[in-house]
Design a protein around this motif. Structure first.
Motif, PDB file in Angstrom:
ATOM      1  N   LEU A  60      -9.152  -3.142  -4.699  1.00 52.22           N
ATOM      2  CA  LEU A  60      -8.604  -2.149  -3.766  1.00 52.22           C
ATOM      3  C   LEU A  60      -9.545  -0.964  -3.608  1.00 52.22           C
ATOM      4  N   GLU A  61     -10.143  -0.553  -4.706  1.00 49.62           N
ATOM      5  CA  GLU A  61     -11.096   0.553  -4.650  1.00 49.62           C
ATOM      6  C   GLU A  61     -12.309   0.174  -3.779  1.00 49.62           C
ATOM      7  N   ASN A  65      -2.418  -5.346  -0.235  1.00 50.69           N
ATOM      8  CA  ASN A  65      -1.316  -4.378  -0.098  1.00 50.69           C
ATOM      9  C   ASN A  65       0.021  -5.043   0.194  1.00 50.69           C
ATOM     10  N   GLN A 116      -0.776   2.703  -6.090  1.00 53.29           N
ATOM     11  CA  GLN A 116      -1.806   2.108  -5.229  1.00 53.29           C
ATOM     12  C   GLN A 116      -1.535   0.638  -4.937  1.00 53.29           C
ATOM     13  N   ASN A 173       1.295   3.457 -10.696  1.00 53.19           N
ATOM     14  CA  ASN A 173       0.635   2.326 -10.039  1.00 53.19           C
ATOM     15  C   ASN A 173       0.961   2.274  -8.548  1.00 53.19           C
ATOM     16  N   LYS A 219     -11.365   0.188  -0.149  1.00 57.21           N
ATOM     17  CA  LYS A 219     -11.227   1.563   0.325  1.00 57.21           C
ATOM     18  C   LYS A 219     -12.599   2.186   0.573  1.00 57.21           C
ATOM     19  N   ALA A 246      -7.117  -3.566  -9.013  1.00 60.16           N
ATOM     20  CA  ALA A 246      -7.392  -2.147  -8.779  1.00 60.16           C
ATOM     21  C   ALA A 246      -8.832  -1.950  -8.327  1.00 60.16           C
TER      22      ALA A 246
END
Length: 489
Positions: free
Chosen positions: A451-452, A480, A383, A381, A455, A448
Motif C-alpha cells: 500500500l505504501e 483497499n 490504512q 490499522n 501510494k 502495508a
C-alpha cells in the motif's frame, strides 16, 4: 429521733421540731432512694446475659412510677411493707412480660421513716441560713449535719441489705435467685426476665460474635462447600440456625412486597422476641450474603464482596443497604452464558464467578474491554480497507455490554436474539479472528508495504497508460477492498 425530747435543751427541741415540720415533696424521698439504688445496687443499669455476655439496658420503676428513660425491659422496685400493697404489686405485674418486680425486704420496718427524716433534715439544713443563727443554734445545726451524713451512710447499707434480701416476682410468679451479693442478685433476677422475655435469644446457640469477625464470616460462607464433614466448621454450623431465621424474615418481607434493609433487620432482631446483639445480627446477614442466599445493594448497585464487611458496619449506610433474595435464573441459560464467556472471551472456569449475577457482570466487563480493544485495533490499522469489517461486530459487542444482567442471563443466549451470543460467535469466527490473525502475522507487513508503494508511485501512473495503468488500478482496488480477507466457511 423519736417523739420525746429527753435530755434535749430548749434550742435542740426547737430545731428538732422545725425539722419535723419541714414540708417535703414525697418525690424527694423517691429521688434519694433512686440515687442509692443506682449507686449501690444497680450500677450502670445494664446486665450481661448469656455466654455472649450480651449487654441489655433496663429501666427503673419505683412502686410502678418510671424513674429513667424508656428502655426495652424494666425493674420495678416495691417499697411498701404493707402485705396488701405487695400482693397488689405482684398482681399488677401479671402480663407485664417486660418487667420483673423486686419487693424489698420488709424486716427493716423503720427504713423509709428514717429515709424521710433524712430528707427532711437535709432540706431543713439547705434552707436555713446558719450564719444568721445564734452561736448555740449554729452548734446544734452543725451536729445535725454530721448526724445526718452518718444516717445517710447507714441508709445506704440498709437499702442494699433490703435489696439483697428482697424477693423477685415475674409475671405473677416468684423467681428463685441463688446469688447472695446484691449486684449478682440483680443480674440473676434480670437474667431470668431476659430469658423469658427474649424467647428467641437462644437461637444464637451460645456463640459470641464481634464486628471484627464479619469479613472472615463472609469469606468462610463463600468458601463453604456442602458435604463438609461434621465439626469442620463449628462457627459456620452455629450460624446456620439464626441465619435461617433472618433469611425467613427477608423472605416474608419479599412476600409482602417489601424489601428489608440492614437497619430494619438490626432493629427487628435487637427487639423482642430476639434481643440479639448488634454484631450477631450482622454476622447472620454476612453469613447469608457470603453464601449467596441474599443480595445486598446500595444506591441501586450490588455491594461488592470486598466492600461488604466495611459497608455493613457503617451505621450511616445501614438504612440504605437493601437486603433482598437473589433472582432465580434458568440454570441452562447460565451455563450457556458461561460457555459463551469461554468461547468468545477466552475465559476459563477459574476466571468466572459461580454466582449468576456476578457472572453476568464479569461478562459485561470483558465485553466492554473487547470492544475497546477491537476499536483501538481498527484505528491503528485504518490504512487497510478490510478493517471496516470490524465496525459491525464492535457495534454489536457494545450493544450486548450495555444490556442488563437479566438480558445476558436470558435472551442473550437464545438463537433468534438479535445481537445475541450466536451472532457474536459467528462474527468472531468469520470476521474478528481472521482479521486479528492477519494483522498479527507477517502478511500484514507485506500488505502495508505494498500500500505504501502504491501510494508513493501514484504520481508516476499519471504519465503512463495502457496495461501498466490498468494493472496499477486493479492492484489499488484489490488492496483497499474491504472484503480482501476470505471469511471462514
Amino acid at each position: 429521733m423519736g417523739d420525746t425530747y429527753n435530755y434535749l435543751t430548749n434550742e435542740e427541741q426547737d430545731i428538732e421540731q422545725e425539722i419535723k415540720s419541714t414540708d417535703i415533696d414525697s418525690s424527694k424521698e423517691i429521688d434519694e432512694l433512686k440515687k442509692i439504688l443506682v449507686s449501690d445496687v444497680l450500677g450502670k443499669m445494664t446486665v450481661a446475659y448469656g455466654e455472649q455476655r450480651a449487654q441489655f439496658r433496663y429501666g427503673l420503676r419505683i412502686d410502678g412510677v418510671q424513674q429513667s428513660a424508656q428502655q426495652p425491659i424494666w425493674l420495678n422496685v416495691v417499697t411498701s411493707t404493707n402485705a396488701q400493697d405487695r400482693a397488689d404489686a405482684i398482681r399488677m405485674g401479671m402480663g407485664m412480660r417486660d418487667t420483673i418486680t423486686l419487693l424489698l425486704d420488709m424486716s427493716d420496718r423503720t427504713l423509709f421513716d428514717d429515709l424521710r427524716m433524712y430528707v427532711k433534715t437535709y432540706t431543713y439544713l439547705m434552707r436555713t441560713d446558719k450564719n444568721s443563727q445564734s452561736e448555740v443554734r449554729q452548734q446544734i445545726i452543725s451536729r445535725k449535719s454530721v448526724a445526718n451524713e452518718r444516717l445517710y451512710t447507714e441508709l445506704r447499707t440498709r437499702i442494699v441489705k433490703a435489696a439483697a434480701n428482697g424477693e423477685f416476682d415475674y409475671n405473677g410468679g416468684k423467681v428463685e435467685v441463688k446469688s447472695t451479693e446484691v449486684q449478682a442478685r440483680m443480674a440473676e433476677g434480670l437474667g431470668t426476665l431476659i430469658g423469658r422475655y427474649y424467647t428467641n435469644f437462644s437461637l444464637l446457640g451460645g456463640q459470641r460474635y464481634e464486628e471484627t469477625d464479619l469479613a472472615r464470616i463472609i469469606m468462610n460462607a463463600s468458601q463453604h462447600q456442602p458435604g463438609m464433614l461434621d465439626g469442620m466448621n463449628a462457627v459456620q454450623d452455629k450460624l446456620d440456625v439464626p441465619a435461617d431465621d433472618v433469611f425467613a424474615a427477608v423472605s416474608r418481607d419479599k412476600g409482602k412486597g417489601m424489601v428489608a434493609t440492614v437497619k430494619s433487620l438490626l432493629d427487628a432482631y435487637g427487639s423482642v422476641p430476639y434481643g440479639w446483639p448488634y454484631a450477631a445480627t450482622l454476622a447472620c446477614i454476612g453469613h447469608l450474603y457470603g453464601s449467596d442466599r441474599i443480595t445486598l445493594t446500595l444506591d441501586g448497585k450490588p455491594v461488592q464482596r470486598s466492600e461488604a464487611a466495611r459497608l455493613l458496619r457503617e451505621t450511616k449506610k445501614q438504612d440504605s443497604i437493601r437486603v433482598d433474595l437473589p433472582r432465580v435464573f434458568d440454570t441452562r441459560k447460565v451455563s450457556q452464558l458461561r460457555d459463551f464467556a469461554r468461547d468468545f472471551l477466552g475465559l476459563t472456569a477459574a476466571d468466572l464467578p459461580s454466582n449468576a449475577i456476578d457472572l453476568a457482570e464479569a461478562v459485561t466487563a470483558r465485553l466492554k474491554r473487547e470492544a475497546e480493544s477491537l476499536t483501538q485495533l481498527r484505528v491503528r490499522n485504518a490504512q487497510f480497507g478490510f478493517v471496516q469489517q470490524l465496525d459491525e461486530p464492535i457495534e454489536k459487542i457494545n450493544y450486548a455490554s450495555g444490556m442488563s444482567e437479566d438480558w445476558l442471563l436470558g435472551d442473550f443466549t437464545a438463537q433468534e436474539t438479535e445481537n445475541g451470543s450466536e451472532e457474536l460467535l459467528e462474527f468472531k469466527e468469520d470476521v474478528i479472528d481472521p482479521i486479528v490473525a492477519f494483522l498479527n502475522g507477517s502478511q500484514s507487513r507485506i500488505l502495508a508495504d505494498g500500500l505504501e508503494w502504491l501510494k508513493n508511485n501514484k504520481p508516476n501512473i499519471d504519465y503512463v497508460s495502457g496495461t501498466t495503468a490498468s494493472l496499477y488500478q486493479s492492484a489499488e482496488q484489490l488492496a483497499n477492498d474491504p472484503n480482501i480477507l476470505p471469511q471462514n466457511q
